[in-house]
Scaffold this motif. Structure first.
Motif, PDB file in Angstrom:
ATOM      1  N   ASP A 175       9.896  16.928  -6.379  1.00 11.14           N
ATOM      2  CA  ASP A 175       9.694  17.433  -7.740  1.00 11.14           C
ATOM      3  C   ASP A 175       9.231  16.334  -8.690  1.00 11.14           C
ATOM      4  O   ASP A 175       8.680  16.613  -9.745  1.00 11.14           O
ATOM      5  N   ARG A 176       9.474  15.077  -8.315  1.00 10.02           N
ATOM      6  CA  ARG A 176       9.087  13.970  -9.184  1.00 10.02           C
ATOM      7  C   ARG A 176       7.608  13.646  -9.022  1.00 10.02           C
ATOM      8  O   ARG A 176       7.115  13.604  -7.910  1.00 10.02           O
ATOM      9  N   PRO A 177       6.881  13.414 -10.135  1.00 16.38           N
ATOM     10  CA  PRO A 177       5.459  13.054 -10.032  1.00 16.38           C
ATOM     11  C   PRO A 177       5.320  11.659  -9.422  1.00 16.38           C
ATOM     12  O   PRO A 177       6.146  10.778  -9.648  1.00 16.38           O
ATOM     13  N   ARG A 178       4.287  11.473  -8.614  1.00 21.50           N
ATOM     14  CA  ARG A 178       4.048  10.180  -7.987  1.00 21.50           C
ATOM     15  C   ARG A 178       3.658   9.166  -9.059  1.00 21.50           C
ATOM     16  O   ARG A 178       2.789   9.409  -9.877  1.00 21.50           O
ATOM     17  N   ARG A 179       4.305   8.035  -9.010  1.00 22.12           N
ATOM     18  CA  ARG A 179       4.046   6.993 -10.022  1.00 22.12           C
ATOM     19  C   ARG A 179       3.540   5.738  -9.341  1.00 22.12           C
ATOM     20  O   ARG A 179       4.168   5.209  -8.420  1.00 22.12           O
ATOM     21  N   ARG A 180       2.381   5.252  -9.796  1.00 20.25           N
ATOM     22  CA  ARG A 180       1.805   4.028  -9.264  1.00 20.25           C
ATOM     23  C   ARG A 180       2.239   2.835 -10.110  1.00 20.25           C
ATOM     24  O   ARG A 180       2.623   2.989 -11.265  1.00 20.25           O
ATOM     25  N   VAL A 181       2.109   1.637  -9.531  1.00 22.43           N
ATOM     26  CA  VAL A 181       2.479   0.423 -10.264  1.00 22.43           C
ATOM     27  C   VAL A 181       1.571   0.237 -11.468  1.00 22.43           C
ATOM     28  O   VAL A 181       2.005  -0.180 -12.543  1.00 22.43           O
ATOM     29  N   VAL A 182       0.294   0.577 -11.315  1.00 22.34           N
ATOM     30  CA  VAL A 182      -0.655   0.374 -12.392  1.00 22.34           C
ATOM     31  C   VAL A 182      -0.421   1.315 -13.574  1.00 22.34           C
ATOM     32  O   VAL A 182      -0.892   1.057 -14.688  1.00 22.34           O
ATOM     33  N   ASP A 183       0.331   2.393 -13.326  1.00 18.88           N
ATOM     34  CA  ASP A 183       0.584   3.334 -14.425  1.00 18.88           C
ATOM     35  C   ASP A 183       1.370   2.691 -15.556  1.00 18.88           C
ATOM     36  O   ASP A 183       1.281   3.126 -16.708  1.00 18.88           O
ATOM     37  N   PHE A 190       2.881  -9.299 -17.343  1.00 23.57           N
ATOM     38  CA  PHE A 190       2.869  -8.472 -16.147  1.00 23.57           C
ATOM     39  C   PHE A 190       2.385  -9.292 -14.949  1.00 23.57           C
ATOM     40  O   PHE A 190       1.525 -10.168 -15.080  1.00 23.57           O
ATOM     41  N   THR A 191       2.929  -8.990 -13.763  1.00 22.88           N
ATOM     42  CA  THR A 191       2.521  -9.684 -12.539  1.00 22.88           C
ATOM     43  C   THR A 191       1.772  -8.743 -11.609  1.00 22.88           C
ATOM     44  O   THR A 191       1.829  -8.880 -10.394  1.00 22.88           O
ATOM     45  N   ILE A 192       1.068  -7.800 -12.157  1.00 22.08           N
ATOM     46  CA  ILE A 192       0.354  -6.807 -11.371  1.00 22.08           C
ATOM     47  C   ILE A 192      -0.792  -7.455 -10.592  1.00 22.08           C
ATOM     48  O   ILE A 192      -1.409  -8.430 -11.044  1.00 22.08           O
ATOM     49  N   ASN A 193      -1.069  -6.918  -9.411  1.00 22.65           N
ATOM     50  CA  ASN A 193      -2.155  -7.413  -8.578  1.00 22.65           C
ATOM     51  C   ASN A 193      -3.501  -7.087  -9.209  1.00 22.65           C
ATOM     52  O   ASN A 193      -3.706  -5.998  -9.740  1.00 22.65           O
ATOM     53  N   TYR A 194      -4.426  -8.062  -9.133  1.00 24.72           N
ATOM     54  CA  TYR A 194      -5.744  -7.862  -9.743  1.00 24.72           C
ATOM     55  C   TYR A 194      -6.484  -6.684  -9.110  1.00 24.72           C
ATOM     56  O   TYR A 194      -7.196  -5.935  -9.794  1.00 24.72           O
ATOM     57  N   GLN A 195      -6.334  -6.493  -7.794  1.00 22.98           N
ATOM     58  CA  GLN A 195      -7.051  -5.415  -7.127  1.00 22.98           C
ATOM     59  C   GLN A 195      -6.629  -4.048  -7.653  1.00 22.98           C
ATOM     60  O   GLN A 195      -7.439  -3.122  -7.748  1.00 22.98           O
ATOM     61  N   ARG A 196      -5.368  -3.917  -8.031  1.00 24.32           N
ATOM     62  CA  ARG A 196      -4.909  -2.642  -8.588  1.00 24.32           C
ATOM     63  C   ARG A 196      -5.549  -2.367  -9.943  1.00 24.32           C
ATOM     64  O   ARG A 196      -5.910  -1.239 -10.262  1.00 24.32           O
ATOM     65  N   VAL A 197      -5.681  -3.438 -10.730  1.00 26.34           N
ATOM     66  CA  VAL A 197      -6.365  -3.287 -12.019  1.00 26.34           C
ATOM     67  C   VAL A 197      -7.820  -2.907 -11.786  1.00 26.34           C
ATOM     68  O   VAL A 197      -8.373  -2.019 -12.447  1.00 26.34           O
ATOM     69  N   LYS A 198      -8.453  -3.568 -10.838  1.00 25.71           N
ATOM     70  CA  LYS A 198      -9.863  -3.303 -10.545  1.00 25.71           C
ATOM     71  C   LYS A 198     -10.074  -1.873 -10.072  1.00 25.71           C
ATOM     72  O   LYS A 198     -11.027  -1.190 -10.481  1.00 25.71           O
ATOM     73  N   MET A 199      -9.172  -1.375  -9.216  1.00 24.19           N
ATOM     74  CA  MET A 199      -9.287   0.002  -8.719  1.00 24.19           C
ATOM     75  C   MET A 199      -9.035   1.008  -9.830  1.00 24.19           C
ATOM     76  O   MET A 199      -9.684   2.054  -9.904  1.00 24.19           O
ATOM     77  N   TYR A 200      -8.102   0.698 -10.724  1.00 21.87           N
ATOM     78  CA  TYR A 200      -7.847   1.611 -11.837  1.00 21.87           C
ATOM     79  C   TYR A 200      -9.051   1.684 -12.768  1.00 21.87           C
ATOM     80  O   TYR A 200      -9.380   2.749 -13.301  1.00 21.87           O
ATOM     81  N   ILE A 202       0.844  -1.210   0.000  1.00 26.26           N
ATOM     82  CA  ILE A 202       0.000   0.000   0.000  1.00 26.26           C
ATOM     83  C   ILE A 202       0.868   1.244   0.000  1.00 26.26           C
ATOM     84  O   ILE A 202       0.574   2.224  -0.695  1.00 26.26           O
ATOM     85  N   ALA A 203       1.958   1.231   0.776  1.00 24.09           N
ATOM     86  CA  ALA A 203       2.855   2.388   0.800  1.00 24.09           C
ATOM     87  C   ALA A 203       3.486   2.625  -0.562  1.00 24.09           C
ATOM     88  O   ALA A 203       3.609   3.765  -1.027  1.00 24.09           O
ATOM     89  N   LYS A 204       3.866   1.527  -1.232  1.00 29.06           N
ATOM     90  CA  LYS A 204       4.446   1.665  -2.570  1.00 29.06           C
ATOM     91  C   LYS A 204       3.435   2.188  -3.577  1.00 29.06           C
ATOM     92  O   LYS A 204       3.743   2.995  -4.445  1.00 29.06           O
ATOM     93  N   GLU A 205       2.185   1.736  -3.418  1.00 28.72           N
ATOM     94  CA  GLU A 205       1.141   2.162  -4.336  1.00 28.72           C
ATOM     95  C   GLU A 205       0.782   3.629  -4.138  1.00 28.72           C
ATOM     96  O   GLU A 205       0.556   4.360  -5.100  1.00 28.72           O
ATOM     97  N   THR A 206       0.723   4.078  -2.880  1.00 28.49           N
ATOM     98  CA  THR A 206       0.288   5.453  -2.590  1.00 28.49           C
ATOM     99  C   THR A 206       1.426   6.452  -2.559  1.00 28.49           C
ATOM    100  O   THR A 206       1.194   7.667  -2.616  1.00 28.49           O
TER     101      THR A 206
END
Length: 479
Positions: A65-73, A104-114, A35-39
């Motif tokens: 100065d860097r824009p926040r980047r999520r895994v789902v991006d 990709f090994t992305i978590n399904y919940q991240r896809v669902k939230m996106y 969650i910390a990595k995602e947010t």
């Protein structure tokens, strides 16, 4: 507050985003580190918030100065492209394709939230709004091998760009395990319908005890009033008897009676066809075959077991296949034309000229790949077969065996001439004639060279004894 680790700065977007992770954390679906990595927040900040010690305002991330980047991006462009191809594409399907096709090994919940954010945005871009319908029905359960359900799906003009105007999908689903079978066709006729059955039986490795159908014309001969026995098509009865299963025809307007296969039609459409382009029926069938292992690896939401494991028990209980297949044939009566051709399904097929007569009634038996023509009454040896042809593809074809026209006039004796050589008898008569004029008259080319004599008309007057343009001797000439 708390040693300076919290700063009361209102950030509604980040506040709401962090709140969405509470359920995932409490259910164990995501860890504090994920969650910390995602947010983009500190893990201790996330832990403090999710533990219930909620501050009066959302936490503030350290300035950067860097824009926040999520895994789902990383996969967001791919998800957006899939949604633009099919806005109703399900999250499970998108996650499945990201893993299977792109690695990709992305978590399904991240896809669902996106998707909660992306789907409305893409729908607004496309100018559409998805909707769903729901209904109620009575649930029933069966034992392994007891039942399968059959249905057609209309896939429309998915291959119109290669000249195929309409594509249909045939579906058979085993009711106990929900193990699926599907194949794609360009026709829903009787021969194609039961040929798809044979493919399904081979796919499952056996035959269920009963198969549930709609009141389709390939199964039901005619419709009857409620409560009356449904008359089955003769070929459907013969096919079911050969493979030893019971046809079960639903009551009218009861699609939920075969809800398992109805649902399977939509699943195949979503997981196999949606958002993809094909150039042939074979490609579509191959796409389904490649997807079947993924489907069998899923835990079904209703029976709660892995579909593939439950399907093993289903397959084991199926009845064995017969040693020889039953080939279903459509039977129709047609007339023979004067050209020894019989019209069927917008194509023409030849029959032997010496065995038929014009306007004779013959029986056409059509399978998926062959057309046979039979006399309505047996011949001297009890044989009725007149001709057999490969079935034509499309419309307007003419399938002819040239031997069927043996004995008919060919037109080879017809001749025309522009004045060349004369037949021998006429030549002999011309040579015997003392004058060359007869030969010249008989020969059109030579006639143009004949010298014609010229005489004054008075010669003919002398021969006839008349003198025109003279007066009678006893009359006087008027001045």
């Amino acid at each position: 507050m708390g040693g300076g680790r919290w700063t009361v700065v209102l950030d509604p977007h980040r506040w709401l985003e962090l709140r969405r992770f509470r359920g995932l954390y409490e259910s164990g679906a995501m860890s504090l580190r994920e969650i910390a990595k995602e947010t983009g927040l500190n893990r201790r900040t996330v832990a403090k918030y999710l533990s219930g010690r909620t501050p009066s305002a959302p936490p503030e991330r350290a300035a950067s100065d860097r824009p926040r980047r999520r895994v789902v991006d990383e996969v967001a462009p791919l998800i957006d492209a899939m949604l633009r191809a099919e806005i109703l594409l399900k999250g499970a399907v998108i996650h499945e394709r990201l893993v299977a096709e792109y690695g990709f090994t992305i978590n399904y919940q991240r896809v669902k939230m996106y998707l909660q954010e992306a789907r409305p945005r893409i729908a607004e871009e496309l100018g559409i709004s998805p909707g769903e319908l729901a209904g109620l029905h009575r649930r029933f359960e069966v034992v392994p091998g007891a039942q399968a359900q059959v249905d057609w799906g209309d896939e429309g003009k998915i291959l119109a760009h290669v000249g195929i105007p309409k594509v249909y999908s045939f579906h058979m689903t085993l009711s106990y395990s929900r193990d699926p079978f599907c194949c794609f066709t360009t026709s829903q006729d009787l021969a194609t319908f039961f040929d798809c059955h044979r493919q399904a039986f081979a796919h499952f490795g056996g035959v269920p005890m009963s198969i549930v159908y709609d009141r389709t014309k390939t199964v039901v001969r005619r419709h009857v009033a409620p409560g009356e026995a449904v008359p089955l098509h003769p070929e459907a009865v013969a096919f079911a008897g050969h493979y030893d299963f019971d046809p079960d025809v639903l009551a009218a307007y009861r699609p939920t009676g075969k809800g398992r296969v109805e649902r399977q039609v939509l699943i195949v459409r979503d997981h196999v066809l949606a958002g993809r382009a094909f150039s042939s029926i074979e490609e579509m069938n191959a796409a389904f075959t490649a997807w079947v292992p993924l489907r069998r690896a899923k835990v079904h939401g209703t029976h709660g077991e892995v579909i593939g494991l439950r399907a093993v028990r289903d397959h084991t209980a199926l009845r064995p296949l017969p040693q020889s297949p039953y080939v279903v044939a459509q039977r129709h009566l047609r007339y023979v034309g004067k050209d020894c051709l019989v019209a069927f399904d917008a194509n023409l097929y030849s029959v032997p000229a010496f065995r038929v007569r014009p306007r004779q009634l013959v029986e056409v038996r059509a399978t998926k790949s062959q057309i046979t023509l039979h006399a309505t009454t047996p011949g001297a040896g009890g044989e009725t077969l007149l001709a057999a042809h490969s079935r034509a593809v499309g419309r307007g074809a003419r399938v002819v065996d040239e031997r069927h026209w043996d004995g008919l006039p060919t037109g080879a004796g017809r001749r025309v001439t522009a004045g060349g050589d004369l037949p021998a008898p006429l030549q002999q008569r011309a040579q015997d004639s003392s004058s060359g004029s007869l030969m010249a008259l008989l020969n059109r080319a030579a006639a143009t060279q004949v010298e014609v004599g010229r005489r004054p008309l008075s010669v003919y007057d002398e021969l006839t004894g008349t003198r025109p343009f003279t007066t009678h001797p006893n009359t006087k000439e008027t001045p």
